[in-house]
Design a protein around this motif. Structure first.
Motif, PDB file in Angstrom:
ATOM      1  N   GLU A  32      -5.628  -0.439  12.194  1.00 15.66           N
ATOM      2  CA  GLU A  32      -5.524   0.877  11.562  1.00 15.66           C
ATOM      3  C   GLU A  32      -4.456   1.723  12.273  1.00 15.66           C
ATOM      4  O   GLU A  32      -3.638   2.377  11.607  1.00 15.66           O
ATOM      5  CB  GLU A  32      -6.885   1.578  11.624  1.00 15.66           C
ATOM      6  CG  GLU A  32      -6.976   2.846  10.801  1.00 15.66           C
ATOM      7  CD  GLU A  32      -6.932   2.571   9.318  1.00 15.66           C
ATOM      8  OE1 GLU A  32      -6.441   3.443   8.595  1.00 15.66           O
ATOM      9  OE2 GLU A  32      -7.391   1.502   8.871  1.00 15.66           O
ATOM     10  N   SER A  33      -4.440   1.699  13.573  1.00 14.72           N
ATOM     11  CA  SER A  33      -3.427   2.511  14.292  1.00 14.72           C
ATOM     12  C   SER A  33      -2.025   1.963  14.030  1.00 14.72           C
ATOM     13  O   SER A  33      -1.070   2.735  13.874  1.00 14.72           O
ATOM     14  CB  SER A  33      -3.739   2.549  15.777  1.00 14.72           C
ATOM     15  OG  SER A  33      -3.680   1.255  16.319  1.00 14.72           O
ATOM     16  N   THR A  34      -1.867   0.650  13.998  1.00 16.28           N
ATOM     17  CA  THR A  34      -0.549   0.055  13.716  1.00 16.28           C
ATOM     18  C   THR A  34      -0.102   0.391  12.313  1.00 16.28           C
ATOM     19  O   THR A  34       1.063   0.711  12.079  1.00 16.28           O
ATOM     20  CB  THR A  34      -0.616  -1.469  13.894  1.00 16.28           C
ATOM     21  OG1 THR A  34      -1.136  -1.780  15.174  1.00 16.28           O
ATOM     22  CG2 THR A  34       0.755  -2.104  13.730  1.00 16.28           C
ATOM     23  N   LYS A  35      -1.015   0.347  11.373  1.00 18.88           N
ATOM     24  CA  LYS A  35      -0.675   0.681   9.991  1.00 18.88           C
ATOM     25  C   LYS A  35      -0.230   2.128   9.885  1.00 18.88           C
ATOM     26  O   LYS A  35       0.750   2.444   9.187  1.00 18.88           O
ATOM     27  CB  LYS A  35      -1.894   0.444   9.080  1.00 18.88           C
ATOM     28  CG  LYS A  35      -1.613   0.699   7.613  1.00 18.88           C
ATOM     29  CD  LYS A  35      -2.844   0.502   6.777  1.00 18.88           C
ATOM     30  CE  LYS A  35      -3.650   1.763   6.903  1.00 18.88           C
ATOM     31  NZ  LYS A  35      -4.724   1.959   6.000  1.00 18.88           N
ATOM     32  N   ASN A  36      -0.901   3.037  10.578  1.00 20.30           N
ATOM     33  CA  ASN A  36      -0.522   4.436  10.546  1.00 20.30           C
ATOM     34  C   ASN A  36       0.860   4.655  11.143  1.00 20.30           C
ATOM     35  O   ASN A  36       1.629   5.487  10.664  1.00 20.30           O
ATOM     36  CB  ASN A  36      -1.556   5.288  11.287  1.00 20.30           C
ATOM     37  CG  ASN A  36      -2.838   5.414  10.497  1.00 20.30           C
ATOM     38  OD1 ASN A  36      -2.850   5.230   9.285  1.00 20.30           O
ATOM     39  ND2 ASN A  36      -3.933   5.697  11.209  1.00 20.30           N
ATOM     40  N   ILE A  37       1.206   3.921  12.195  1.00 22.55           N
ATOM     41  CA  ILE A  37       2.540   4.042  12.807  1.00 22.55           C
ATOM     42  C   ILE A  37       3.609   3.558  11.853  1.00 22.55           C
ATOM     43  O   ILE A  37       4.653   4.188  11.685  1.00 22.55           O
ATOM     44  CB  ILE A  37       2.593   3.267  14.149  1.00 22.55           C
ATOM     45  CG1 ILE A  37       1.712   3.946  15.192  1.00 22.55           C
ATOM     46  CG2 ILE A  37       4.017   3.147  14.642  1.00 22.55           C
ATOM     47  CD1 ILE A  37       1.536   3.134  16.456  1.00 22.55           C
ATOM     48  N   VAL A  38       3.363   2.431  11.189  1.00 25.09           N
ATOM     49  CA  VAL A  38       4.379   1.842  10.280  1.00 25.09           C
ATOM     50  C   VAL A  38       4.576   2.702   9.046  1.00 25.09           C
ATOM     51  O   VAL A  38       5.709   2.945   8.615  1.00 25.09           O
ATOM     52  CB  VAL A  38       3.960   0.407   9.895  1.00 25.09           C
ATOM     53  CG1 VAL A  38       4.840  -0.131   8.780  1.00 25.09           C
ATOM     54  CG2 VAL A  38       4.014  -0.505  11.099  1.00 25.09           C
ATOM     55  N   PHE A  39       3.518   3.184   8.443  1.00 25.07           N
ATOM     56  CA  PHE A  39       3.652   3.895   7.176  1.00 25.07           C
ATOM     57  C   PHE A  39       3.871   5.391   7.321  1.00 25.07           C
ATOM     58  O   PHE A  39       4.099   6.078   6.347  1.00 25.07           O
ATOM     59  CB  PHE A  39       2.431   3.630   6.285  1.00 25.07           C
ATOM     60  CG  PHE A  39       2.391   2.213   5.782  1.00 25.07           C
ATOM     61  CD1 PHE A  39       3.350   1.747   4.918  1.00 25.07           C
ATOM     62  CD2 PHE A  39       1.382   1.354   6.192  1.00 25.07           C
ATOM     63  CE1 PHE A  39       3.320   0.445   4.466  1.00 25.07           C
ATOM     64  CE2 PHE A  39       1.336   0.043   5.727  1.00 25.07           C
ATOM     65  CZ  PHE A  39       2.319  -0.405   4.868  1.00 25.07           C
ATOM     66  N   ASN A  40       3.783   5.916   8.492  1.00 23.88           N
ATOM     67  CA  ASN A  40       3.996   7.365   8.686  1.00 23.88           C
ATOM     68  C   ASN A  40       5.297   7.670   9.319  1.00 23.88           C
ATOM     69  O   ASN A  40       6.200   7.165   9.630  1.00 23.88           O
ATOM     70  CB  ASN A  40       2.884   7.997   9.509  1.00 23.88           C
ATOM     71  CG  ASN A  40       1.588   8.060   8.717  1.00 23.88           C
ATOM     72  OD1 ASN A  40       1.636   8.069   7.509  1.00 23.88           O
ATOM     73  ND2 ASN A  40       0.488   8.121   9.402  1.00 23.88           N
TER      74      ASN A  40
END
Length: 146
Positions: free
Chosen positions: A138-146
């Motif tokens: 979840e944290s990696t996804k937030n970094i990539v998409f934000n």
């Protein structure tokens, strides 16, 4: 009947509100030759019933003469076997002891409880470790998409 009466009767017929006498009148009227041109399209509808009424079936229907008596006996035996098994299993389960592992010695009870809770803790910790992977995702996804 006049044309408006035929129109009213047709409306009632298609709404399913006509009596038997009115349906017979419509059938006779559409079988005659003096049908108004605007009502010619209904002639096949009422003519169909006259044609179908005259058809006689020539099919021969065979009836089964006798059933095998052994079939009835076998079915009865299976039914009694099922009922007996159901009763036996339900009453034999009810007679089993309901002792759930009580202990007279408090020290022994404490040790057994600790074992059970340790086993439970291992499985809960396994689930918590799996949640760590989801948190990382979840944290990696937030970094990539934000």
């Amino acid at each position: 009947m006049e044309k408006p009466d035929i129109k009213i009767l047709l409306d009632k017929y298609f709404e399913g509100e006509t009596t038997i006498a009115e349906e017979n009148y419509l059938r006779v009227h559409f079988a005659s030759a003096d049908v108004a041109p605007e009502f010619e399209m209904y002639k096949p509808v009422f003519g169909f019933f006259e044609v179908e009424k005259s058809i006689v079936s020539t099919a021969v229907v065979e009836l089964h003469k006798k059933q095998n008596p052994w079939l009835s006996i076998a079915v009865a035996a299976v039914v009694f076997l099922c009922i007996g098994s159901f009763g036996y299993l339900n009453f034999s389960i009810a007679k089993q002891p309901t002792d759930l592992g009580t202990y007279d010695n408090p020290q022994k009870a404490f040790q057994e409880t600790k074992k059970a809770l340790a086993l439970l803790s291992v499985h809960v910790n396994t689930g918590v470790e799996s949640m760590q992977y989801l948190q990382t995702y979840e944290s990696t996804k937030n970094i990539v998409f934000n």
